[in-house]
Design a protein around this motif. Structure first.
Motif, PDB file in Angstrom:
ATOM      1  N   ILE A   6     101.577  14.576  -4.002  1.00  0.00           N
ATOM      2  CA  ILE A   6     100.382  14.967  -4.749  1.00  0.00           C
ATOM      3  C   ILE A   6      99.443  15.679  -3.790  1.00  0.00           C
ATOM      4  O   ILE A   6      99.116  15.147  -2.725  1.00  0.00           O
ATOM      5  CB  ILE A   6      99.683  13.739  -5.372  1.00  0.00           C
ATOM      6  CG1 ILE A   6     100.598  13.084  -6.402  1.00  0.00           C
ATOM      7  CG2 ILE A   6      98.343  14.126  -5.999  1.00  0.00           C
ATOM      8  CD1 ILE A   6     100.083  11.791  -6.970  1.00  0.00           C
ATOM      9  N   SER A  10      95.171  17.924  -7.118  1.00  0.00           N
ATOM     10  CA  SER A  10      95.686  16.972  -8.113  1.00  0.00           C
ATOM     11  C   SER A  10      95.026  15.607  -7.934  1.00  0.00           C
ATOM     12  O   SER A  10      94.759  14.895  -8.902  1.00  0.00           O
ATOM     13  CB  SER A  10      97.199  16.826  -7.995  1.00  0.00           C
ATOM     14  OG  SER A  10      97.837  18.033  -8.314  1.00  0.00           O
ATOM     15  N   MET A  11      94.772  15.245  -6.686  1.00  0.00           N
ATOM     16  CA  MET A  11      94.090  13.991  -6.385  1.00  0.00           C
ATOM     17  C   MET A  11      92.676  14.014  -6.971  1.00  0.00           C
ATOM     18  O   MET A  11      92.231  13.033  -7.575  1.00  0.00           O
ATOM     19  CB  MET A  11      94.055  13.808  -4.867  1.00  0.00           C
ATOM     20  CG  MET A  11      93.853  12.403  -4.413  1.00  0.00           C
ATOM     21  SD  MET A  11      94.229  12.280  -2.640  1.00  0.00           S
ATOM     22  CE  MET A  11      92.605  12.052  -2.006  1.00  0.00           C
ATOM     23  N   ARG A  13      91.637  15.770  -9.535  1.00  0.00           N
ATOM     24  CA  ARG A  13      91.743  15.691 -10.995  1.00  0.00           C
ATOM     25  C   ARG A  13      91.965  14.246 -11.434  1.00  0.00           C
ATOM     26  O   ARG A  13      91.405  13.794 -12.439  1.00  0.00           O
ATOM     27  CB  ARG A  13      92.858  16.598 -11.503  1.00  0.00           C
ATOM     28  CG  ARG A  13      92.462  18.066 -11.525  1.00  0.00           C
ATOM     29  CD  ARG A  13      93.455  18.919 -12.301  1.00  0.00           C
ATOM     30  NE  ARG A  13      94.769  18.974 -11.678  1.00  0.00           N
ATOM     31  CZ  ARG A  13      95.104  19.787 -10.672  1.00  0.00           C
ATOM     32  NH1 ARG A  13      94.222  20.634 -10.176  1.00  0.00           N
ATOM     33  NH2 ARG A  13      96.322  19.775 -10.182  1.00  0.00           N
ATOM     34  N   ALA A  14      92.793  13.515 -10.686  1.00  0.00           N
ATOM     35  CA  ALA A  14      93.042  12.106 -11.015  1.00  0.00           C
ATOM     36  C   ALA A  14      91.749  11.292 -10.914  1.00  0.00           C
ATOM     37  O   ALA A  14      91.457  10.456 -11.776  1.00  0.00           O
ATOM     38  CB  ALA A  14      94.119  11.527 -10.096  1.00  0.00           C
ATOM     39  N   ARG A  17      89.552  12.089 -13.896  1.00  0.00           N
ATOM     40  CA  ARG A  17      90.045  11.397 -15.083  1.00  0.00           C
ATOM     41  C   ARG A  17      89.632   9.924 -15.059  1.00  0.00           C
ATOM     42  O   ARG A  17      89.170   9.378 -16.074  1.00  0.00           O
ATOM     43  CB  ARG A  17      91.569  11.533 -15.183  1.00  0.00           C
ATOM     44  CG  ARG A  17      92.128  11.050 -16.518  1.00  0.00           C
ATOM     45  CD  ARG A  17      93.619  11.270 -16.662  1.00  0.00           C
ATOM     46  NE  ARG A  17      94.387  10.463 -15.729  1.00  0.00           N
ATOM     47  CZ  ARG A  17      94.957  10.910 -14.618  1.00  0.00           C
ATOM     48  NH1 ARG A  17      94.854  12.166 -14.276  1.00  0.00           N
ATOM     49  NH2 ARG A  17      95.632  10.105 -13.830  1.00  0.00           N
ATOM     50  N   ILE A  18      89.752   9.282 -13.905  1.00  0.00           N
ATOM     51  CA  ILE A  18      89.324   7.883 -13.776  1.00  0.00           C
ATOM     52  C   ILE A  18      87.838   7.765 -14.103  1.00  0.00           C
ATOM     53  O   ILE A  18      87.418   6.838 -14.802  1.00  0.00           O
ATOM     54  CB  ILE A  18      89.625   7.342 -12.353  1.00  0.00           C
ATOM     55  CG1 ILE A  18      91.126   7.148 -12.153  1.00  0.00           C
ATOM     56  CG2 ILE A  18      88.886   6.030 -12.098  1.00  0.00           C
ATOM     57  CD1 ILE A  18      91.530   6.809 -10.717  1.00  0.00           C
ATOM     58  N   LEU A 133      93.832   4.686  -7.034  1.00  0.00           N
ATOM     59  CA  LEU A 133      94.339   6.050  -7.078  1.00  0.00           C
ATOM     60  C   LEU A 133      95.846   6.050  -7.350  1.00  0.00           C
ATOM     61  O   LEU A 133      96.347   6.841  -8.138  1.00  0.00           O
ATOM     62  CB  LEU A 133      94.031   6.770  -5.763  1.00  0.00           C
ATOM     63  CG  LEU A 133      94.421   8.229  -5.699  1.00  0.00           C
ATOM     64  CD1 LEU A 133      93.725   9.036  -6.799  1.00  0.00           C
ATOM     65  CD2 LEU A 133      94.081   8.802  -4.337  1.00  0.00           C
ATOM     66  N   VAL A 134      96.572   5.122  -6.708  1.00  0.00           N
ATOM     67  CA  VAL A 134      98.027   5.048  -6.858  1.00  0.00           C
ATOM     68  C   VAL A 134      98.451   3.614  -7.170  1.00  0.00           C
ATOM     69  O   VAL A 134      98.062   2.680  -6.471  1.00  0.00           O
ATOM     70  CB  VAL A 134      98.743   5.490  -5.552  1.00  0.00           C
ATOM     71  CG1 VAL A 134     100.255   5.322  -5.675  1.00  0.00           C
ATOM     72  CG2 VAL A 134      98.390   6.914  -5.197  1.00  0.00           C
ATOM     73  N   GLY A 149      94.961   6.461 -11.186  1.00  0.00           N
ATOM     74  CA  GLY A 149      95.065   7.895 -11.016  1.00  0.00           C
ATOM     75  C   GLY A 149      96.487   8.377 -11.225  1.00  0.00           C
ATOM     76  O   GLY A 149      96.741   9.335 -11.939  1.00  0.00           O
ATOM     77  N   LYS A 150      97.453   7.672 -10.616  1.00  0.00           N
ATOM     78  CA  LYS A 150      98.845   8.097 -10.689  1.00  0.00           C
ATOM     79  C   LYS A 150      99.750   6.884 -10.495  1.00  0.00           C
ATOM     80  O   LYS A 150      99.536   6.078  -9.599  1.00  0.00           O
ATOM     81  CB  LYS A 150      99.111   9.106  -9.556  1.00  0.00           C
ATOM     82  CG  LYS A 150     100.328   9.935  -9.730  1.00  0.00           C
ATOM     83  CD  LYS A 150     100.048  11.095 -10.650  1.00  0.00           C
ATOM     84  CE  LYS A 150     101.229  12.027 -10.674  1.00  0.00           C
ATOM     85  NZ  LYS A 150     101.385  12.683 -11.943  1.00  0.00           N
ATOM     86  N   ASN A 151     100.751   6.749 -11.364  1.00  0.00           N
ATOM     87  CA  ASN A 151     101.802   5.754 -11.163  1.00  0.00           C
ATOM     88  C   ASN A 151     102.913   6.417 -10.372  1.00  0.00           C
ATOM     89  O   ASN A 151     103.432   7.455 -10.788  1.00  0.00           O
ATOM     90  CB  ASN A 151     102.348   5.260 -12.509  1.00  0.00           C
ATOM     91  CG  ASN A 151     101.376   4.335 -13.198  1.00  0.00           C
ATOM     92  OD1 ASN A 151     101.107   3.253 -12.714  1.00  0.00           O
ATOM     93  ND2 ASN A 151     100.837   4.777 -14.321  1.00  0.00           N
TER      94      ASN A 151
END
Length: 176
Positions: A6, A10-11, A13-14, A17-18, A133-134, A149-151
């Motif tokens: 990532i 992209s980080m 954007r995550a 979104r959060i 985040l992850v 943020g991301k799985n």
């Protein structure tokens, strides 16, 4: 280090979104306090607070939490109120607030368990949520993030590295 999965944009954007999810689930920004888990969680919490300020015009208090004294693999430490006060740095009371714990990577859940212990020694929040985040899976404790943020599914022997500009001089998430 491993390959980047990532990139920095992209980080961002995550994290944005959060931020929107937090505002929506909280029905606004009242009674929010962010508490970042040392080290990278602190910077992520500050970024979330900055984004809310841009969107809502409200400055959310951001605290810092060092869970070192609360880790369950440290059996010799005698914890007391002094330890609790020194482990958390925050300018406001967390009593009756919606505290959102912020960390970079959720793995076994043990860091979050230690953070919950530290928070409860410090005050009595109305509610505690978890933003990461992850989320890489492999939980050993019944802990689930409220905001992700991301799985990123990983093998047990893999390592997820989150790089933030403030600490690492660049942004991104990589996998070893």
């Amino acid at each position: 280090m491993g390959h980047e999965i990532i990139d920095g944009s992209s980080m961002q954007r995550a994290l944005t979104r959060i931020t929107y999810e937090i505002i929506e689930q909280n029905k606004g920004v009242d009674n929010l306090v962010f508490v970042g888990i040392k080290t990278r969680g602190i910077y992520l919490a500050q970024r979330l607070a900055n984004r809310i300020k841009q969107l809502e015009g409200v400055q959310i208090p951001v605290g810092e939490l060092d869970i070192e004294l609360y880790r369950d693999d440290r059996h010799t430490v005698d914890r007391d109120q002094t330890a609790a006060v020194n482990s958390i740095q925050i300018e406001t009371s967390i009593d009756d607030q919606h505290v959102i714990l912020v960390d970079d990577v959720l793995f076994t859940g043990r860091t979050v368990r230690a953070a919950l212990d530290a928070l409860m020694d410090y005050g009595r929040p109305k509610r505690i949520s978890l933003a990461v985040l992850v989320d890489r899976g492999h939980r050993e404790l019944p802990i689930r993030p409220d905001f992700v943020g991301k799985n990123i599914p990983t093998a047990m022997n893999e390592t997820v590295h989150v790089a933030v500009e403030e600490v690492d001089g660049h942004e991104g998430i990589s996998l070893d």
